[in-house]
Design an enzyme around this catalytic site. Sequence first.
Site, PDB file in Angstrom:
ATOM      1  N   ASP A  82       0.843  -1.194   0.000  1.00  0.00           N
ATOM      2  CA  ASP A  82       0.000   0.000   0.000  1.00  0.00           C
ATOM      3  C   ASP A  82       0.883   1.250   0.000  1.00  0.00           C
ATOM      4  O   ASP A  82       1.779   1.390   0.832  1.00  0.00           O
ATOM      5  CB  ASP A  82      -0.892  -0.017   1.248  1.00  0.00           C
ATOM      6  CG  ASP A  82      -1.930   1.077   1.254  1.00  0.00           C
ATOM      7  OD1 ASP A  82      -2.357   1.508   0.162  1.00  0.00           O
ATOM      8  OD2 ASP A  82      -2.342   1.496   2.360  1.00  0.00           O
ATOM      9  N   ASP A 104       2.673   4.955  -5.629  1.00  0.00           N
ATOM     10  CA  ASP A 104       1.944   6.199  -5.413  1.00  0.00           C
ATOM     11  C   ASP A 104       2.769   7.397  -5.879  1.00  0.00           C
ATOM     12  O   ASP A 104       3.583   7.933  -5.134  1.00  0.00           O
ATOM     13  CB  ASP A 104       1.578   6.346  -3.944  1.00  0.00           C
ATOM     14  CG  ASP A 104       0.720   7.571  -3.680  1.00  0.00           C
ATOM     15  OD1 ASP A 104       0.392   8.296  -4.641  1.00  0.00           O
ATOM     16  OD2 ASP A 104       0.366   7.803  -2.507  1.00  0.00           O
ATOM     17  N   HIS A 178      -7.930  10.234   3.602  1.00  0.00           N
ATOM     18  CA  HIS A 178      -7.242   9.402   4.574  1.00  0.00           C
ATOM     19  C   HIS A 178      -7.545   9.850   6.005  1.00  0.00           C
ATOM     20  O   HIS A 178      -7.852  11.010   6.254  1.00  0.00           O
ATOM     21  CB  HIS A 178      -5.736   9.446   4.339  1.00  0.00           C
ATOM     22  CG  HIS A 178      -5.308   8.749   3.088  1.00  0.00           C
ATOM     23  ND1 HIS A 178      -4.495   9.339   2.150  1.00  0.00           N
ATOM     24  CD2 HIS A 178      -5.589   7.502   2.610  1.00  0.00           C
ATOM     25  CE1 HIS A 178      -4.282   8.489   1.152  1.00  0.00           C
ATOM     26  NE2 HIS A 178      -4.935   7.371   1.412  1.00  0.00           N
ATOM     27  N   SER A 212     -12.530   4.129   4.994  1.00  0.00           N
ATOM     28  CA  SER A 212     -13.075   3.659   6.269  1.00  0.00           C
ATOM     29  C   SER A 212     -14.306   4.483   6.633  1.00  0.00           C
ATOM     30  O   SER A 212     -14.424   5.659   6.263  1.00  0.00           O
ATOM     31  CB  SER A 212     -12.030   3.769   7.387  1.00  0.00           C
ATOM     32  OG  SER A 212     -11.082   2.722   7.303  1.00  0.00           O
ATOM     33  N   THR A 255      -8.325   2.624   8.894  1.00  0.00           N
ATOM     34  CA  THR A 255      -8.695   3.363  10.098  1.00  0.00           C
ATOM     35  C   THR A 255      -9.723   2.612  10.930  1.00  0.00           C
ATOM     36  O   THR A 255      -9.636   2.593  12.165  1.00  0.00           O
ATOM     37  CB  THR A 255      -9.231   4.758   9.723  1.00  0.00           C
ATOM     38  OG1 THR A 255      -8.203   5.495   9.059  1.00  0.00           O
ATOM     39  CG2 THR A 255      -9.666   5.526  10.952  1.00  0.00           C
TER      40      THR A 255
END
Length: 307
Positions: A82, A104, A178, A212, A255
Amino acid sequence: MPLVSPKQMFKGAYTGGYAIGAFNVNNMEIIQGIMEAGSEEQAPLILQVSAGAKKYAGLGYITKLMEAALLETDLPVVLHLDHGANFEICKEVIDGGFTSVMIDGSHLPFDENIALTKQVVEYAHDKGVWVEAELGRLAGVEEDVVSEEHIYTDPDEAVEFVERTGCDSLAIAIGTSHGAYKFTGVAKLDFERLDKIASLIPDFPIVLHGASSVVPEFVVMANEFGANIGGAKGVPEDLLRKAASKAVCKINIDTDIRLAMTAVIRKFMAENPTEFDPRGYLGEARKAVKEMVRHKITNVLGCSNKV
């Protein structure tokens, strides 16, 4: 069963109107909870390792824990990197046995993002490894990933990006973010933008990061037992389910796992002040992870009984 590529998972998800959960792992209890939930629900799983998790647990420990988990299941499981920050970390985990990586370059100018992603794609594809890339930028904080601004993904740029890089899936920005503090007002996702991208690159797997839900009951529980996380607000689960029914094939969840573990541990420690055996509170944390993941699989992702 050995680790697998996301290819068949995403093919089924795209045509079946569901998504695969990509759950961040940091230790044994998290891995066990996720695997138990997946086994009970007969759901395909993506377990993903961030740079922070790699630093915390060590790549060797993570991979050996995954080897142990795979000995006890016949589920299809992907081991995914990730938010890979550079070519070197992607190469390291590819060589270490990961079956999927995310590079990323979303913080870079468009052409630099393309160049970096293409470099990873060329190395990964030679090893049979899947590559996820990101275009657009999510606001918020997740470990080393920090952005104060949100830049929505441009549909036309998405087409060019996929064509020029050869990436296998694409994380896009349509309103998620995020961390635990995703929205201050009414939560919404730009489904029109998602549909436009899907129409321009049909049958191509789309990924949602920062997805999340920040389950209110765990916020309340954590705060009741000494935490101070007021105002935390995630993505409503009905919006995520809608996204999963469209072109979104992978939804990242981190999260919610952290919050569930922390809330349950705080409660256990407060209610058992004489307890000092880590197996007590970590066992409860593992149960919380399992139930959280089961809930996501059945009610948000829609991927129960898809093995």
